[in-house]
Design a protein around this motif. Structure first.
Motif, PDB file in Angstrom:
ATOM      1  N   ILE B 265      45.262  84.632  75.840  1.00 20.88           N
ATOM      2  CA  ILE B 265      45.156  84.701  77.305  1.00 20.88           C
ATOM      3  C   ILE B 265      43.928  85.519  77.708  1.00 20.88           C
ATOM      4  N   ASN B 266      43.705  86.619  76.997  1.00 25.27           N
ATOM      5  CA  ASN B 266      42.520  87.445  77.298  1.00 25.27           C
ATOM      6  C   ASN B 266      41.227  86.652  77.113  1.00 25.27           C
ATOM      7  N   ILE B 267      41.176  85.878  76.029  1.00 24.21           N
ATOM      8  CA  ILE B 267      39.977  85.057  75.759  1.00 24.21           C
ATOM      9  C   ILE B 267      39.744  84.102  76.933  1.00 24.21           C
ATOM     10  N   CYS B 268      40.836  83.464  77.362  1.00 20.78           N
ATOM     11  CA  CYS B 268      40.744  82.490  78.453  1.00 20.78           C
ATOM     12  C   CYS B 268      40.252  83.169  79.737  1.00 20.78           C
ATOM     13  N   VAL B 269      40.788  84.339  80.016  1.00 21.25           N
ATOM     14  CA  VAL B 269      40.386  85.075  81.224  1.00 21.25           C
ATOM     15  C   VAL B 269      38.897  85.444  81.141  1.00 21.25           C
ATOM     16  N   ASP B 270      38.466  85.898  79.972  1.00 25.35           N
ATOM     17  CA  ASP B 270      37.050  86.260  79.795  1.00 25.35           C
ATOM     18  C   ASP B 270      36.142  85.050  80.026  1.00 25.35           C
ATOM     19  N   ILE B 271      36.572  83.905  79.502  1.00 23.79           N
ATOM     20  CA  ILE B 271      35.758  82.693  79.680  1.00 23.79           C
ATOM     21  C   ILE B 271      35.688  82.316  81.164  1.00 23.79           C
ATOM     22  N   ILE B 272      36.832  82.424  81.853  1.00 19.47           N
ATOM     23  CA  ILE B 272      36.825  82.133  83.301  1.00 19.47           C
ATOM     24  C   ILE B 272      35.826  83.052  84.008  1.00 19.47           C
ATOM     25  N   ASN B 273      35.885  84.334  83.669  1.00 16.33           N
ATOM     26  CA  ASN B 273      34.975  85.276  84.328  1.00 16.33           C
ATOM     27  C   ASN B 273      33.514  84.949  84.039  1.00 16.33           C
ATOM     28  N   MET B 274      33.247  84.458  82.834  1.00 17.86           N
ATOM     29  CA  MET B 274      31.855  84.107  82.497  1.00 17.86           C
ATOM     30  C   MET B 274      31.401  82.829  83.215  1.00 17.86           C
ATOM     31  N   ALA B 294      51.780  80.152  80.786  1.00 15.41           N
ATOM     32  CA  ALA B 294      50.633  81.061  80.632  1.00 15.41           C
ATOM     33  C   ALA B 294      49.721  81.023  81.861  1.00 15.41           C
ATOM     34  N   VAL B 295      49.788  79.927  82.613  1.00 15.75           N
ATOM     35  CA  VAL B 295      48.810  79.733  83.694  1.00 15.75           C
ATOM     36  C   VAL B 295      48.892  80.812  84.790  1.00 15.75           C
ATOM     37  N   PRO B 296      50.101  81.156  85.265  1.00 20.38           N
ATOM     38  CA  PRO B 296      50.144  82.201  86.311  1.00 20.38           C
ATOM     39  C   PRO B 296      49.523  83.512  85.838  1.00 20.38           C
ATOM     40  N   GLU B 297      49.777  83.874  84.594  1.00 21.77           N
ATOM     41  CA  GLU B 297      49.247  85.121  84.042  1.00 21.77           C
ATOM     42  C   GLU B 297      47.717  85.067  83.986  1.00 21.77           C
ATOM     43  N   ILE B 298      47.191  83.938  83.537  1.00 21.48           N
ATOM     44  CA  ILE B 298      45.734  83.778  83.443  1.00 21.48           C
ATOM     45  C   ILE B 298      45.111  83.857  84.838  1.00 21.48           C
ATOM     46  N   ALA B 299      45.701  83.117  85.777  1.00 20.04           N
ATOM     47  CA  ALA B 299      45.162  83.102  87.146  1.00 20.04           C
ATOM     48  C   ALA B 299      45.194  84.510  87.749  1.00 20.04           C
ATOM     49  N   LYS B 300      46.279  85.232  87.450  1.00 15.14           N
ATOM     50  CA  LYS B 300      46.424  86.586  87.995  1.00 15.14           C
ATOM     51  C   LYS B 300      45.355  87.507  87.396  1.00 15.14           C
ATOM     52  N   GLN B 301      45.263  87.489  86.072  1.00 16.17           N
ATOM     53  CA  GLN B 301      44.300  88.377  85.399  1.00 16.17           C
ATOM     54  C   GLN B 301      42.858  88.059  85.766  1.00 16.17           C
ATOM     55  N   ALA B 302      42.598  86.777  86.037  1.00 12.90           N
ATOM     56  CA  ALA B 302      41.218  86.386  86.374  1.00 12.90           C
ATOM     57  C   ALA B 302      40.918  86.618  87.861  1.00 12.90           C
ATOM     58  N   GLY B 303      41.876  87.182  88.568  1.00 14.08           N
ATOM     59  CA  GLY B 303      41.664  87.488  89.985  1.00 14.08           C
ATOM     60  C   GLY B 303      41.600  86.245  90.859  1.00 14.08           C
ATOM     61  N   LEU B 304      42.301  85.194  90.446  1.00 10.12           N
ATOM     62  CA  LEU B 304      42.233  83.930  91.196  1.00 10.12           C
ATOM     63  C   LEU B 304      43.410  83.778  92.169  1.00 10.12           C
ATOM     64  N   LEU B 305      44.265  84.780  92.234  1.00 11.32           N
ATOM     65  CA  LEU B 305      45.434  84.703  93.128  1.00 11.32           C
ATOM     66  C   LEU B 305      45.267  85.657  94.321  1.00 11.32           C
ATOM     67  N   PRO B 306      45.876  85.411  95.427  1.00  9.70           N
ATOM     68  CA  PRO B 306      46.677  84.212  95.721  1.00  9.70           C
ATOM     69  C   PRO B 306      45.776  83.009  96.009  1.00  9.70           C
ATOM     70  N   ARG B 307      46.353  81.841  95.830  1.00  9.06           N
ATOM     71  CA  ARG B 307      45.620  80.613  96.161  1.00  9.06           C
ATOM     72  C   ARG B 307      45.655  80.403  97.675  1.00  9.06           C
TER      73      ARG B 307
END
Lengths: 222, 308
Positions: B265-274, B294-307
């Protein structure tokens, strides 16, 4: 040429159940060239069938013959005086020959000894591969002479798809990605702009989807 | 009825969009869709519904889309060219539009050899680019592929397509995207990005052609769930590029399965940020098939929430 290969021997033996007198008929055209159904293969198949039947206690009489071709009336007519003597004719031609024999001799059982595989080339000794799908509407002027209909696993006309990697097709690394080949060739010919045009949807009615095909040339008919 | 697609609205507003993906079940149980839709409902602007992905028989993408809409979630309905000819595709699309589908992702489709019916016919009457063109013409020119007029209501889809920046030949990939855009693609979801450097190089080629101004590009991402999955994607999925450092990072996680998943999940979040920082990237497409939770957690960590 049309490339074929002999069916598994057990399948052929299964077809011949109850048949006591067979003509095994080779073809001197493509089937000979691709070493699937010429004189030599007729001889080998006939002896396998005889040995098998002898072992099983139901001997069979085989006659071996190879015509110049099985896709022309004039050659098939050579059989007209003898065809009634056999319980069946086992054709070692491609499916075209089998069909034409069946058309011509309605009272004789005609059986196929080959699986007709494709229209292709002999790449090297013992290796054949497909080049043309006979779609009836050739696009090779636009694709550097390499056919996406026959050689792309999805017949893409606007390839290469996302599964092309290291020049290989995603469905099997033994298959070259024809769109990579087309790209390389057009690049070499300074014609890459051809790939920027959207290839329109193909008219498949000239392929088998339009029903069985026929050509009549008025200038040649008698 | 027939208000514009939410996904289109989010993208047009300039907000960084999030789409997710849902694989329909290999049975007739609508509850499977409802359960997964609930997991995704607050973290994506629209959710892709696959059309028998990897050529495995699943509930139809249009039927699944309808179930998803009943849960208040907007589908991006996928349509492939593998199983239907032009008659069936157009017919299904009239039906999909009538049932309220607003987003359509046009794909050629995985070859039937990959699936559970490898002996089937692959139709491929058209490819993805021709499919885009056909649906755009149905919408904008109100004509069927044959040229006959669509009398009455024409299907009105927000049209998407896929792009793989990692397939060969690399130098043709942006040009092929240009063909998709010319054919009618309004948004693009890419193959999974692990090699951000190569993705950035592709994006540069895309910008050089001005394509980022003609379509919205959503970078595909997925959290690797295990070291085995990352290795499998690297070695066995044609058109995937998983650099060794991604696998090394997973290996660096503590031993338990949970730690590896957390690192995934961390890897995915880092890639989103990049990818977010790359000019022309309009959103992300988070594909966590069979790991939708896993998607809600990723979206949350990547600062993509709320939609929105």
């Amino acid at each position: 040429m049309i490339v074929g290969q002999r069916k598994p021997i057990q399948e052929i033996i299964g077809m011949l159940k109850g048949i006591k007198n067979i003509l095994i008929l080779g073809c001197g055209g493509c089937a000979t060239v691709c070493s699937a159904g010429g004189e030599k293969e007729v001889e080998i198949l006939a002896s396998i069938i005889r040995i098998d039947r002898k072992k099983k206690g139901g001997p069979v009489e085989t006659k071996e013959k190879t015509l110049a071709r099985q896709c022309d009336t004039e050659y098939l007519e050579e059989l007209k005086d003898e065809v009634d003597k056999y319980d069946a004719v086992l054709s070692m031609a491609c499916g075209v020959g089998v069909n034409f024999l069946a058309d011509m001799y309605p009272k004789t059982i005609i059986l196929p000894a080959l699986n007709t595989s494709f229209m292709g080339v002999s790449e090297e000794q013992g290796v054949w591969s497909e080049r043309c799908a006979g779609c009836g509407n050739c696009v090779l002027d636009k694709t550097g002479g390499l056919c996406p209909v026959a050689r792309c696993s999805k017949h893409l006309l606007n390839g290469p798809c996302g599964g092309s990697q290291n020049g290989r097709c995603e469905i099997n690394p033994d298959i070259a990605c024809v769109w990579q080949l087309i790209y390389d060739r057009l690049k070499g010919l300074n014609q890459l702009e051809k790939l920027q045009e959207i290839f329109p949807m193909k008219d498949w009615s000239s392929s088998l989807h339009g029903g069985p095909r026929k050509i009549v040339r008025e200038d040649l008919t008698l | 009825m027939n208000s514009a697609s939410n996904l289109k609205k989010v993208l047009a507003s300039g907000q960084f969009a999030v789409t997710a993906e849902l694989g329909p079940p290999k049975n007739a149980d609508a509850e499977v869709i409802r359960t997964k839709a609930k997991l995704l409902s607050d973290c994506a602007d629209a959710v892709n519904i696959t059309d028998c992905q990897t050529a495995i028989v699943r509930m139809s993408s249009i039927a699944s889309s309808v179930v998803m809409m009943q849960e208040g979630l907007e589908p991006v309905t996928q349509m492939t060219c593998r199983d239907r000819n032009r008659i069936a595709i157009q017919s299904d699309l009239l039906g999909a539009a009538a049932l309220g589908v607003k987003n359509l992702l046009c794909l050629t489709g995985d070859h039937q050899q990959f699936g559970n019916h490898p002996n089937s016919t692959g139709v491929f009457d058209m490819d993805s680019i021709q499919l885009l063109q056909m649906v755009r013409m149905m919408r904008d020119e109100k004509v069927f592929q044959c040229g006959e007029e669509i009398k009455g209501k024409a299907p009105d889809f927000f049209l998407g397509a896929a792009a793989n920046p990692f397939a060969d030949p690399f130098e043709f990939r942006a040009l092929r995207l240009a063909k998709k855009v010319a054919a009618g693609a309004q948004f693009i979801q890419t193959q999974l990005v692990y090699n951000v450097e190569k993705f950035a190089a592709w994006m540069k080629a895309v910008r050089d052609l001005g394509l980022h101004e003609k379509c919205y590009i959503l970078a595909g991402v997925t959290p690797p769930k295990s070291i085995g999955m990352a290795r499998y994607m690297k070695n066995n999925v044609p058109g995937m590029d998983v650099p060794d450092h991604v696998i090394a990072r997973l290996k660096g996680a503590k031993d338990s399965k949970k730690d590896v998943q957390k690192e995934g999940i961390n890897i995915c979040v880092d890639i989103i940020n990049m990818v977010k920082e790359i000019e022309g990237v309009a959103g992300v497409h988070i594909m966590a098939i069979e790991w939708e939770s896993a998607v809600p957690e990723i979206a949350k960590q990547a600062g993509l929430l709320p939609r929105p």
